[in-house]
Design a protein around this motif. Structure first.
Motif, PDB file in Angstrom:
ATOM      1  N   HIS A  48      54.168  25.802 108.820  1.00  0.00           N
ATOM      2  CA  HIS A  48      55.064  25.469 107.711  1.00  0.00           C
ATOM      3  C   HIS A  48      54.697  24.109 107.104  1.00  0.00           C
ATOM      4  O   HIS A  48      54.672  23.944 105.879  1.00  0.00           O
ATOM      5  CB  HIS A  48      56.519  25.475 108.208  1.00  0.00           C
ATOM      6  N   GLU A  51      51.774  24.426 104.767  1.00  0.00           N
ATOM      7  CA  GLU A  51      51.924  25.286 103.587  1.00  0.00           C
ATOM      8  C   GLU A  51      53.052  24.882 102.654  1.00  0.00           C
ATOM      9  O   GLU A  51      53.020  25.205 101.467  1.00  0.00           O
ATOM     10  CB  GLU A  51      52.146  26.745 104.031  1.00  0.00           C
ATOM     11  N   LYS A  52      54.064  24.202 103.173  1.00  0.00           N
ATOM     12  CA  LYS A  52      55.285  23.980 102.392  1.00  0.00           C
ATOM     13  C   LYS A  52      55.636  22.492 102.337  1.00  0.00           C
ATOM     14  O   LYS A  52      54.792  21.668 102.009  1.00  0.00           O
ATOM     15  CB  LYS A  52      56.428  24.807 102.986  1.00  0.00           C
ATOM     16  N   GLN A  54      58.330  19.497 104.445  1.00  0.00           N
ATOM     17  CA  GLN A  54      59.308  19.232 105.501  1.00  0.00           C
ATOM     18  C   GLN A  54      59.941  17.861 105.307  1.00  0.00           C
ATOM     19  O   GLN A  54      59.331  16.946 104.759  1.00  0.00           O
ATOM     20  CB  GLN A  54      58.623  19.261 106.887  1.00  0.00           C
ATOM     21  N   LEU A 157      53.942  20.533  99.225  1.00  0.00           N
ATOM     22  CA  LEU A 157      54.944  20.597  98.158  1.00  0.00           C
ATOM     23  C   LEU A 157      55.795  19.328  98.088  1.00  0.00           C
ATOM     24  O   LEU A 157      56.832  19.303  97.410  1.00  0.00           O
ATOM     25  CB  LEU A 157      55.838  21.836  98.331  1.00  0.00           C
ATOM     26  N   LEU A 225      61.786  25.835  97.472  1.00  0.00           N
ATOM     27  CA  LEU A 225      60.466  25.413  97.975  1.00  0.00           C
ATOM     28  C   LEU A 225      60.325  25.735  99.465  1.00  0.00           C
ATOM     29  O   LEU A 225      59.317  25.399 100.086  1.00  0.00           O
ATOM     30  CB  LEU A 225      60.275  23.905  97.759  1.00  0.00           C
ATOM     31  N   ASP A 226      61.344  26.353 100.047  1.00  0.00           N
ATOM     32  CA  ASP A 226      61.350  26.653 101.480  1.00  0.00           C
ATOM     33  C   ASP A 226      61.283  25.366 102.311  1.00  0.00           C
ATOM     34  O   ASP A 226      60.634  25.315 103.350  1.00  0.00           O
ATOM     35  CB  ASP A 226      60.185  27.606 101.845  1.00  0.00           C
ATOM     36  N   VAL A 227      61.974  24.316 101.817  1.00  0.00           N
ATOM     37  CA  VAL A 227      61.998  23.059 102.573  1.00  0.00           C
ATOM     38  C   VAL A 227      62.688  23.292 103.907  1.00  0.00           C
ATOM     39  O   VAL A 227      63.641  24.077 103.999  1.00  0.00           O
ATOM     40  CB  VAL A 227      62.721  21.938 101.774  1.00  0.00           C
TER      41      VAL A 227
END
Ligand code: THG
Length: 367
Positions: A48, A51-52, A54, A157, A225-227
């Motif tokens: 994660h 890719e994203k 945090q 992101l 954003l799938d944070v």
């Protein structure tokens, strides 16, 4: 392992309520404070992060604040990195050494003004050493731990998430530079930095009362954003060669042994208390040094003790951190290796708690 007993000595952070609500599964203790180590699983957190985006509670990166006319002089006493060219608005990764050249900490220095600095410390009680120097030298400087708690936003992101909360200007921040950005009427230091190689920011949250409001604002702004909550990731930081003070090095090591010679300008760092000792070791070069180590195989046990590195029956070093890397398809580790065996490609044997296994010296995992 059994649960860790909560108490006042083991400090919560301004973000702990949010960390708990996000389902934290493990903690370590860092600067007498809670530091999350895993949320979903170390492997899922790793994927994660790559890719994203945090949000990390790294409040345990406590600040040692120096304020006053002698602040810059005291800073230079602490480190062999030459700080004369450093401008307000810059961050420097600096080794901090004692009078023998031994590593006391490896913090990020934040220059707020000529007479005001933060030292964003790794896990050792640096405040006492700094206070001792200030008092012993009768310096005109205040040394204290302010109510400042870093919150990191890391991952590809991170720009998108941060610009929604702080405005598009955060996108223009360069690596290891900071600016002042508004949140709920408060001006906060936001830097392009963080303990991962995925890119991102660190917000120096000044005032515990805005900790949870900022935490919540980031999660609300980043829903699409799938944070997710994260933390320094063991696998990713070993792949990236980021050192962990107290694990990979301590007072028995010089910066040169740690591969931090590029952050030393010992010749010109006039006033550094370890200068004479380091001038001697820099002359000869270290006889052992940190190396990336590959551990072929499908799994790696937890590295909760030093693993001796053997060449036949001669000990030539040790491994201090290790994990299995899904992306590299092998174990990745950080070790300290004697110069007779530190060349890339050298094959050694690591003695883990589960028995011996092959260990191969690498130049580096990262670029
Ligand atoms: N950020 C802040 N404080 C910190 C850390 C941090 N305090 C504790 C700990 N981390 C200190 N240790 C490090 C180790 C590595 C880096 C920063 C702090 C780091 N290194 C980069 C690298 O090696 O690629 C860049 C160094 C450079 O080129 O200047 O970022 O993470 N606030």
């Amino acid at each position: 392992m059994a649960l860790i007993a909560p108490s006042r000595r083991l400090r919560r952070t301004p973000f702990t309520d949010g960390v708990e609500a996000s389902g934290v599964k493990g903690y370590t203790v860092y600067n007498h404070m809670l530091l999350p180590t895993v949320f979903r699983s170390v492997e899922q957190d790793y994927r994660h992060l790559k890719e994203k985006v945090q949000v990390w509670d790294v409040a345990c990166e406590r600040q040692v604040e120096l304020r006053g006319p002698d602040a810059a002089r005291l800073m230079q006493m602490l480190t062999p990195r030459d700080l004369r060219g450093m401008l307000p608005g810059q961050c420097f990764y600096i080794p901090i050494v004692d009078e023998t050249g031994g590593m006391l900490n490896d913090p990020v220095a934040v220059k707020l003004a000529e007479d005001r600095w933060w030292i964003s410390i790794a896990d050792s009680d640096l405040l006492f050493w700094v206070k001792g120097l200030a008092y012993g030298w009768r310096l005109d400087v205040l040394v204290d731990e302010p109510d400042v708690s870093p919150l990191a936003v890391q991952g590809p992101l991170a720009n998108d998430l941060m610009s929604r909360v702080f405005g598009d200007d955060v996108r223009d921040l360069r690596f290891f530079r900071f600016g002042w950005f508004e949140f709920e009427g408060r001006s906060l230091v936001v830097a392009r930095s963080g303990y991962s190689k995925q890119g991102g920011f660190e917000i120096y949250v000044e005032g515990s009362d805005i900790g949870m409001p900022l935490w919540n604002a980031l999660f609300e702004a980043g829903q699409d954003l799938d944070v997710y909550a994260g933390c320094p990731n063991l696998i990713e930081r070993i792949e990236g060669g980021l050192l962990s003070y107290g694990n990979d090095m301590d007072r028995r090591n010089t910066p040169h042994e740690c591969g931090l010679g590029r952050f030393c300008n010992t010749q010109t760092a006039i006033g550094c208390v370890g200068r004479d000792a380091l001038l001697r070791v820099a002359q000869e070069g270290p006889v052992r040094q940190i190396r990336a180590i590959e551990l072929p195989g499908d799994s790696v046990p937890p590295c909760d003790r030093l693993w001796p590195l053997m060449a036949g029956d001669v000990k030539v070093g040790h491994i201090s951190s290790a994990a299995h890397s899904p992306d590299f398809g092998c174990g990745v580790a950080i070790g300290m290796v004697r110069m007779t065996h530190w060349d890339a490609g050298t094959e050694l044997t690591a003695i883990t708690q589960d028995g011996p296994r092959m260990a191969r010296v690498h130049e580096r995992f990262w670029k």
